[in-house]
Write a protein that holds these residues in place. Structure first.
Motif, PDB file in Angstrom:
ATOM      1  N   ASP A   1      30.891  19.069  41.188  1.00 10.63           N
ATOM      2  CA  ASP A   1      31.104  20.238  41.970  1.00 10.63           C
ATOM      3  C   ASP A   1      32.346  20.255  42.624  1.00 10.63           C
ATOM      4  N   ASN A   2      33.351  19.707  41.640  1.00 14.37           N
ATOM      5  CA  ASN A   2      34.744  19.848  42.026  1.00 14.37           C
ATOM      6  C   ASN A   2      35.078  20.930  42.656  1.00 14.37           C
ATOM      7  N   PRO A   3      35.850  20.845  43.788  1.00 18.34           N
ATOM      8  CA  PRO A   3      36.116  22.310  44.731  1.00 18.34           C
ATOM      9  C   PRO A   3      36.954  22.995  43.871  1.00 18.34           C
ATOM     10  N   ILE A   4      38.028  22.193  43.076  1.00 18.19           N
ATOM     11  CA  ILE A   4      39.075  23.209  42.761  1.00 18.19           C
ATOM     12  C   ILE A   4      39.006  23.902  41.157  1.00 18.19           C
ATOM     13  N   SER A   5      38.836  22.787  40.184  1.00 26.51           N
ATOM     14  CA  SER A   5      38.626  23.455  38.844  1.00 26.51           C
ATOM     15  C   SER A   5      37.275  22.816  38.260  1.00 26.51           C
ATOM     16  N   VAL A   6      36.841  23.746  37.323  1.00 25.14           N
ATOM     17  CA  VAL A   6      35.826  23.787  36.419  1.00 25.14           C
ATOM     18  C   VAL A   6      36.138  23.825  35.027  1.00 25.14           C
ATOM     19  N   THR A   7      35.539  22.964  34.285  1.00 28.70           N
ATOM     20  CA  THR A   7      35.645  23.276  32.576  1.00 28.70           C
ATOM     21  C   THR A   7      34.234  23.598  32.260  1.00 28.70           C
ATOM     22  N   HIS A   8      34.141  24.497  31.416  1.00 34.86           N
ATOM     23  CA  HIS A   8      32.692  25.044  30.868  1.00 34.86           C
ATOM     24  C   HIS A   8      32.751  25.258  29.497  1.00 34.86           C
ATOM     25  N   LEU A   9      31.812  24.732  28.833  1.00 31.61           N
ATOM     26  CA  LEU A   9      31.761  25.229  27.484  1.00 31.61           C
ATOM     27  C   LEU A   9      30.641  26.315  27.084  1.00 31.61           C
ATOM     28  N   ALA A  10      30.898  27.207  26.541  1.00 30.09           N
ATOM     29  CA  ALA A  10      29.786  28.289  26.248  1.00 30.09           C
ATOM     30  C   ALA A  10      29.928  28.588  24.835  1.00 30.09           C
ATOM     31  N   GLY A  11      29.213  29.760  24.306  1.00 30.22           N
ATOM     32  CA  GLY A  11      29.271  30.153  23.018  1.00 30.22           C
ATOM     33  C   GLY A  11      28.078  30.706  22.440  1.00 30.22           C
ATOM     34  N   TYR A  12      28.103  30.772  21.071  1.00 31.66           N
ATOM     35  CA  TYR A  12      26.859  31.112  20.412  1.00 31.66           C
ATOM     36  C   TYR A  12      26.904  30.886  19.113  1.00 31.66           C
ATOM     37  N   ALA A  13      25.647  30.768  18.371  1.00 32.34           N
ATOM     38  CA  ALA A  13      25.627  30.443  16.917  1.00 32.34           C
ATOM     39  C   ALA A  13      24.525  31.313  16.388  1.00 32.34           C
ATOM     40  N   ALA A  14      24.580  31.670  15.023  1.00 37.77           N
ATOM     41  CA  ALA A  14      23.683  32.484  14.296  1.00 37.77           C
ATOM     42  C   ALA A  14      23.560  31.955  12.988  1.00 37.77           C
ATOM     43  N   ALA A  15      22.313  32.260  12.433  1.00 39.75           N
ATOM     44  CA  ALA A  15      21.947  31.978  11.005  1.00 39.75           C
ATOM     45  C   ALA A  15      21.191  33.065  10.532  1.00 39.75           C
ATOM     46  N   GLY A  16      21.612  33.532   9.285  1.00 37.54           N
ATOM     47  CA  GLY A  16      20.595  34.480   8.735  1.00 37.54           C
ATOM     48  C   GLY A  16      20.482  34.644   7.508  1.00 37.54           C
ATOM     49  N   TYR A  17      19.686  35.665   6.982  1.00 38.01           N
ATOM     50  CA  TYR A  17      19.470  35.936   5.395  1.00 38.01           C
ATOM     51  C   TYR A  17      19.348  37.379   5.253  1.00 38.01           C
ATOM     52  N   SER A  18      20.029  37.819   4.243  1.00 40.69           N
ATOM     53  CA  SER A  18      19.639  39.360   3.784  1.00 40.69           C
ATOM     54  C   SER A  18      19.508  39.391   2.362  1.00 40.69           C
ATOM     55  N   THR A  19      19.148  40.338   2.191  1.00 38.38           N
ATOM     56  CA  THR A  19      18.812  40.904   0.800  1.00 38.38           C
ATOM     57  C   THR A  19      18.955  42.414   0.715  1.00 38.38           C
TER      58      THR A  19
ATOM     59  N   LYS B   1      18.434  45.982  -1.440  1.00 34.25           N
ATOM     60  CA  LYS B   1      17.465  46.614  -2.402  1.00 34.25           C
ATOM     61  C   LYS B   1      18.026  46.632  -3.894  1.00 34.25           C
ATOM     62  N   ASP B   2      17.336  46.126  -4.659  1.00 31.14           N
ATOM     63  CA  ASP B   2      17.605  45.920  -6.258  1.00 31.14           C
ATOM     64  C   ASP B   2      18.992  44.844  -6.232  1.00 31.14           C
ATOM     65  N   GLY B   3      19.002  44.062  -5.437  1.00 30.00           N
ATOM     66  CA  GLY B   3      20.090  43.156  -5.413  1.00 30.00           C
ATOM     67  C   GLY B   3      19.735  41.643  -5.051  1.00 30.00           C
ATOM     68  N   THR B   4      20.619  40.775  -5.001  1.00 22.53           N
ATOM     69  CA  THR B   4      19.917  39.503  -4.732  1.00 22.53           C
ATOM     70  C   THR B   4      20.326  39.195  -3.146  1.00 22.53           C
ATOM     71  N   GLY B   5      19.343  38.250  -2.999  1.00 21.70           N
ATOM     72  CA  GLY B   5      19.510  38.004  -1.327  1.00 21.70           C
ATOM     73  C   GLY B   5      20.089  36.624  -1.299  1.00 21.70           C
ATOM     74  N   SER B   6      20.697  36.314  -0.166  1.00 22.39           N
ATOM     75  CA  SER B   6      21.254  35.127   0.309  1.00 22.39           C
ATOM     76  C   SER B   6      21.238  34.854   1.721  1.00 22.39           C
ATOM     77  N   PHE B   7      21.384  33.575   2.085  1.00 19.85           N
ATOM     78  CA  PHE B   7      21.432  32.938   3.347  1.00 19.85           C
ATOM     79  C   PHE B   7      23.003  33.269   3.730  1.00 19.85           C
ATOM     80  N   ASP B   8      23.098  34.637   4.368  1.00 19.29           N
ATOM     81  CA  ASP B   8      24.526  35.082   4.417  1.00 19.29           C
ATOM     82  C   ASP B   8      25.122  35.006   5.764  1.00 19.29           C
ATOM     83  N   VAL B   9      24.848  34.029   6.924  1.00 15.76           N
ATOM     84  CA  VAL B   9      25.216  34.240   8.125  1.00 15.76           C
ATOM     85  C   VAL B   9      24.992  32.437   8.512  1.00 15.76           C
ATOM     86  N   ALA B  10      26.273  32.031   8.842  1.00 21.05           N
ATOM     87  CA  ALA B  10      25.988  30.589   9.277  1.00 21.05           C
ATOM     88  C   ALA B  10      27.581  30.333  10.072  1.00 21.05           C
TER      89      ALA B  10
END
Lengths: 435, 101
Positions: free
Chosen positions: A103-121, A123-132
């Motif tokens: 609870d430092n009264p003056i400055s604060v450091t903070h880490l946030a963010g986001y992550a994703a993982a995914g698979y897509s395919t 139609k009549d094509g190949t699928g892959s784990f395309d999000v990391a």
């Protein structure tokens, strides 16, 4: 025996007097004994009373002693507790004043963010784990005056190489309650999708609506200065405003065509004309927002089939956007239109300009204790190049593990130029987590 | 010529906006951008209302218990920029979140 028996039934006056006298005598003889008994009883009572009183007194004394003893042990306990509390408080105080203070009264450091993982395919094509990917966000706040915010974009490309990008990095100064000054590389304030909806844990679909990706209809980022804030107009309504000046985008030519508008944010300005723009929005009631965005400036071609181009004549650049959003019960409804227009320039290596425009409407509905969410999105994207244009309907179903962790499954019905990827339907699966 | 006119219009709009901001500041008498903890119970109530109205507009509502006080400070500063919150809204919402987390 017999005689006595006879005497009683036939009692003569004499016999009666005798009997009475006898009774009196017996009584008189018994009287002193009785009196003595009574006297004895009385003394015994007195004795008992005295003894009871004594016992009572003793009991009271004992009780008093007991109370005292209790109090003494209690106060000892309280004392121990007090010292312990004081010691703990001292430790806490030391922790607070240390550099690791939470609870430092003056400055604060903070880490946030986001992550994703995914698979897509497709139609009549190949699928892959395309999000990391994962996007760490760093915050460093000084009092209520300054915030430095920065987001990196770390991604594995389809060739296996890790790509690192600077999504944004700005120093924000809170000037007063209604204005903040923002300097650095920021997400384009045009419209809503790029600024507010694109992070994977926020976007209700696993994909961006066509035209809102990179180098398409919606500007992505800008390097420059921005002034933004909001003001309450009444109890329930407010306005928001964001205005910026920046270097603006650049153009690249591929196979004799303007490939797209590269609006990722540049520290150089080939056309030497700044782009100014902004967004104004009105919230007439709390969860209903209407926004208008615009930007104007110049752009120039900087690349031709991978070769650098210098001093190509600058041409006009205009952006216009309109957006609306409404949250009502379990519904989340939004729609957005945006276009980027490049003017013709007779003196350029490629005189013809063009307009990239897109719009989408999306409805989402939460059900089953807001654990599930259904999504329906329609997009119509027009590019000067038919192979980029696409009409799309997306149907999706999401499962919310928590408010910030979501599993998405979606089907895209895509309608583009025959033979192009934009014409192939796609199934997508994605897990996104914002922290 | 066209560009010049547009830029002039833009500059004028900006000036009007700035003026409007200053006007609002004067009217509300809240020039101090630093948090004031004066009216706690009403601030908490205002914060609860502003939180309910604002914080699920772009994304799902985040649980106040997710973060500790100073993490909320940085997050609300971030959201103040992102969601164009007024300083007052930001302070009220922060007071609410720090009160219930």
């Amino acid at each position: 025996m017999k005689m006595t028996q006879n005497r009683i039934p036939g009692a003569s006056p004499f016999r009666g007097s005798f009997l009475a006298a006898l009774a009196v005598f017996v009584l008189a003889a018994a009287m002193p004994a009785l009196a003595q008994d009574l006297a004895q009883d009385a003394t015994r009572m007195e004795e008992l009373e005295a003894r009871t009183a004594a016992i009572m007194e003793e009991l009271a004394a004992l009780r008093a002693e007991l109370e005292l003893a209790k109090k003494e042990t209690a106060s000892v306990e309280i004392e121990t507790l007090r010292t312990e509390v004081a010691q703990i408080a001292e430790i806490a105080q030391r922790a607070e004043t240390s550099t690791l203070a939470r609870d430092n009264p003056i400055s604060v450091t903070h880490l946030a963010g986001y992550a994703a993982a995914g698979y897509s395919t497709t139609k009549d094509g190949t699928g892959s784990f395309d999000v990391a990917n994962f996007n760490p966000i760093f915050h460093f706040q000084y009092a209520d005056r300054i915030l430095w915010e920065s987001e990196l974009e770390i991604d594995v490309g389809d060739n296996g190489e890790t790509e690192v990008g600077l999504e944004y990095s700005t120093i924000d100064i809170f000037l007063n309650d209604n204005f903040a000054f923002v300097a650095g590389k920021f997400i384009s304030p045009i419209g809503q999708f790029r600024q507010n909806i694109h992070p994977s844990w926020i976007n209700k679909a696993p994909s961006a609506p066509p035209g809102f990706g990179h180098d398409a209809a919606a500007p992505a980022a800008e390097v420059g200065f921005q002034l933004r804030g909001g003001a309450l107009v009444s109890e329930t309504s407010k306005i928001t405003y964001s205005a910026y000046v920046g270097n603006g985008p650049v153009l690249a030519v591929e196979d004799g065509e303007l490939h797209g508008i590269e609006s990722g944010g540049f520290t150089g300005d080939a056309d030497d004309e700044k782009v100014v723009g902004g967004r104004f929005s009105l919230l007439p009631i709390p969860k209903l927002e209407f926004g208008l965005s615009a930007a104007f400036g110049d752009v120039a071609i900087v690349e031709n089939d991978g070769m650098e181009v210098e001093d190509d004549a600058a041409r006009s650049y205009d952006v216009f956007g309109a957006d609306a959003a409404y949250q009502w019960n379990n519904f989340d409804l939004r729609a957005e239109y945006v276009h980027q227009k490049i003017g013709n320039q007779a003196l350029s290596i490629l005189p013809e300009g063009g307009t990239w425009k897109t719009w989408y409407a999306q409805g989402a509905y939460k059900f089953a204790q807001a654990k599930w969410e259904g999504v329906l999105r329609y997009t119509d994207y027009h590019s000067p190049h038919p192979e980029q244009s696409q009409e799309q309907v997306l149907v999706g179903l999401n499962y919310l593990l928590t408010a910030n962790a979501v599993i998405k499954l979606a089907y895209e019905y895509n309608d583009g130029l025959n033979g192009e990827l934009t014409n192939k339907d796609r199934i997508m699966f994605q897990i996104a987590y914002g922290y | 010529m066209k560009k010049l006119t547009l830029k002039t219009i833009f500059a004028l709009t900006l000036t009007v906006l700035l003026g409007f901001g200053e006007f609002l500041l004067e009217r509300q008498g809240q020039a101090a951008p630093v948090a004031t903890q004066s009216d706690e119970p009403t601030q908490f109530a205002r914060g609860a209302k502003a939180w309910a109205n604002t914080c699920a507009r772009c994304h799902n509502m985040r649980d106040p218990k997710e973060l500790v006080d100073d993490q909320w400070r940085a997050t609300i500063a971030h959201m103040r920029i992102r969601a164009n919150l007024t300083g007052g809204e930001a302070r009220d919402i922060l007071a609410f979140l720090q009160g219930v987390n």
